[in-house]
Enzyme design. Structure first.
Site, PDB file in Angstrom:
ATOM      1  N   ASP A  33       0.839  -1.203   0.000  1.00 35.25           N
ATOM      2  CA  ASP A  33       0.000   0.000   0.000  1.00 35.25           C
ATOM      3  C   ASP A  33       0.873   1.252   0.000  1.00 35.25           C
ATOM      4  O   ASP A  33       1.956   1.254   0.591  1.00 35.25           O
ATOM      5  CB  ASP A  33      -0.910  -0.036   1.248  1.00 35.25           C
ATOM      6  CG  ASP A  33      -2.063   0.939   1.138  1.00 35.25           C
ATOM      7  OD1 ASP A  33      -2.269   1.528   0.059  1.00 35.25           O
ATOM      8  OD2 ASP A  33      -2.771   1.120   2.150  1.00 35.25           O
TER       9      ASP A  33
ATOM     10  N   ASN B 262     -10.601  -3.316  -6.368  1.00 34.55           N
ATOM     11  CA  ASN B 262      -9.829  -2.327  -7.138  1.00 34.55           C
ATOM     12  C   ASN B 262     -10.485  -1.964  -8.470  1.00 34.55           C
ATOM     13  O   ASN B 262     -10.132  -0.957  -9.087  1.00 34.55           O
ATOM     14  CB  ASN B 262      -8.389  -2.806  -7.389  1.00 34.55           C
ATOM     15  CG  ASN B 262      -7.494  -2.719  -6.163  1.00 34.55           C
ATOM     16  OD1 ASN B 262      -6.532  -3.474  -6.026  1.00 34.55           O
ATOM     17  ND2 ASN B 262      -7.796  -1.806  -5.256  1.00 34.55           N
TER      18      ASN B 262
HETATM   19  C1  FPP Z   1      -1.850   0.336  -3.304  1.00 32.06           C
HETATM   20  O1  FPP Z   1      -1.438   1.631  -3.528  1.00 32.06           O
HETATM   21  C2  FPP Z   1      -1.415  -0.549  -4.341  1.00 32.06           C
HETATM   22  C3  FPP Z   1      -2.230  -1.140  -5.257  1.00 32.06           C
HETATM   23  C4  FPP Z   1      -3.674  -0.927  -5.352  1.00 32.06           C
HETATM   24  C5  FPP Z   1      -1.716  -2.034  -6.257  1.00 32.06           C
HETATM   25  C6  FPP Z   1      -0.428  -2.735  -5.929  1.00 32.06           C
HETATM   26  C7  FPP Z   1       0.228  -2.921  -7.195  1.00 32.06           C
HETATM   27  C8  FPP Z   1       1.541  -2.850  -7.437  1.00 32.06           C
HETATM   28  C9  FPP Z   1       2.567  -2.707  -6.433  1.00 32.06           C
HETATM   29  C10 FPP Z   1       1.971  -2.900  -8.840  1.00 32.06           C
HETATM   30  C11 FPP Z   1       1.529  -4.117  -9.594  1.00 32.06           C
HETATM   31  C12 FPP Z   1       2.129  -5.372  -9.057  1.00 32.06           C
HETATM   32  C13 FPP Z   1       2.658  -6.343  -9.822  1.00 32.06           C
HETATM   33  C14 FPP Z   1       3.014  -7.641  -9.171  1.00 32.06           C
HETATM   34  C15 FPP Z   1       2.896  -6.191 -11.256  1.00 32.06           C
HETATM   35  P1  FPP Z   1      -2.536   2.765  -3.549  1.00 32.06           P
HETATM   36  O2  FPP Z   1      -2.722   3.172  -4.958  1.00 32.06           O
HETATM   37  O3  FPP Z   1      -3.775   2.311  -2.859  1.00 32.06           O
HETATM   38  O4  FPP Z   1      -1.808   3.863  -2.739  1.00 32.06           O
HETATM   39  P2  FPP Z   1      -2.477   5.011  -1.858  1.00 32.06           P
HETATM   40  O5  FPP Z   1      -3.257   4.332  -0.764  1.00 32.06           O
HETATM   41  O6  FPP Z   1      -1.293   5.760  -1.342  1.00 32.06           O
HETATM   42  O7  FPP Z   1      -3.326   5.821  -2.793  1.00 32.06           O
END
Ligand code: FPP
Length: 225
Positions: free
Chosen positions: A14, A62
């Protein structure tokens, strides 16, 4: 009491969005840096002695994000598999996918099927949760157990997407949020949990090593004394 080393660690990755926002960059860049953090970690897990690392890459919730962000995440997935698959094969990383991944775009499903086949002989599992929601996973597992005629915790557990993985020892969530967000709810029954402030793009193998030291210092009693 001396306890076993952690064999299975799961991470809720996250903070990509906040990482980007703090730098005045688009969210997409945060996700790109998030993929780099994944790559760095997978390259660094061999010496940590884990059997399995499970990463929450895309939750069934998501899909509610704007189309553009969903597209960015799916494209990152495509590129990641394409670019890193040879390295997985070479390094003995066995890919596993949990969640309702068969309903993703057909080209991604085909890429994943190919990646699963190519990495089947690996010795360290990288489980990636895609289109994953724990409540659905449990409901699916319970339905399968019922069909087989036995609704017991053991029967349900065996039918979970993680049924062939070692028990979860440690769950880590980055970015300071303290919640499970529908991730591995069943598997967390006796897992240790660690919530760290580091934003996912800044997470390095050293952070995982530290988390494992923290785990080693804990006394797990599974309800006993
Ligand atoms: C949370 O950050 C992260 C995600 C919703 C996606 C996680 C994905 C990756 C790390 C990249 C894809 C992975 C692979 C294995 C190719 P957020 O966007 O919710 O962050 P925030 O809470 O700060 O807005």
């Amino acid at each position: 009491m001396q306890q076993d080393r952690a064999k299975h660690v799961a991470i809720i990755m996250d903070g990509n969005g906040r990482w980007a926002k703090r730098r005045g960059l688009p969210r997409a860049v945060g996700h790109q840096r998030g993929v780099e953090a994944v790559r760095r970690l997978v390259r660094g897990i061999e010496p940590l002695g884990l059997d399995c690392l499970t990463l929450y890459a895309f939750s069934s919730e998501n899909w509610k994000r704007p189309d553009e962000e969903v597209d960015d995440l799916m494209n990152l997935m495509r590129r990641f598999i394409k670019s890193d698959l040879p390295e997985f094969v070479e390094n003995g990383v066995k890919l596993k996918i949990i969640g309702d991944w068969q309903s993703l775009a057909p080209d991604i499903v085909a890429m994943l099927e190919d990646a699963l086949a190519q990495t089947a002989g690996g010795h360290q599992t990288l489980a990636v949760a895609l289109n994953y929601g724990a409540q659905h996973e449990i409901a699916r597992a319970a339905a399968k157990a019922a069909k087989a005629g036995e609704i017991t915790p053991e029967a349900i557990e065996a039918q979970l997407d993680t049924g062939d993985l070692p028990p979860l020892d440690l769950l880590i969530r980055t970015s300071g949020e303290v919640r499970l967000s529908n991730f591995l709810l069943w598997q967390c029954a006796y897992a240790e949990m660690l919530f760290v402030d580091t934003l996912w793009p800044d997470f390095k193998p050293e952070h995982l090593a530290q988390a494992l030291e923290n785990f080693d210092a804990r006394d797990r009693r599974y309800g006993g004394r």
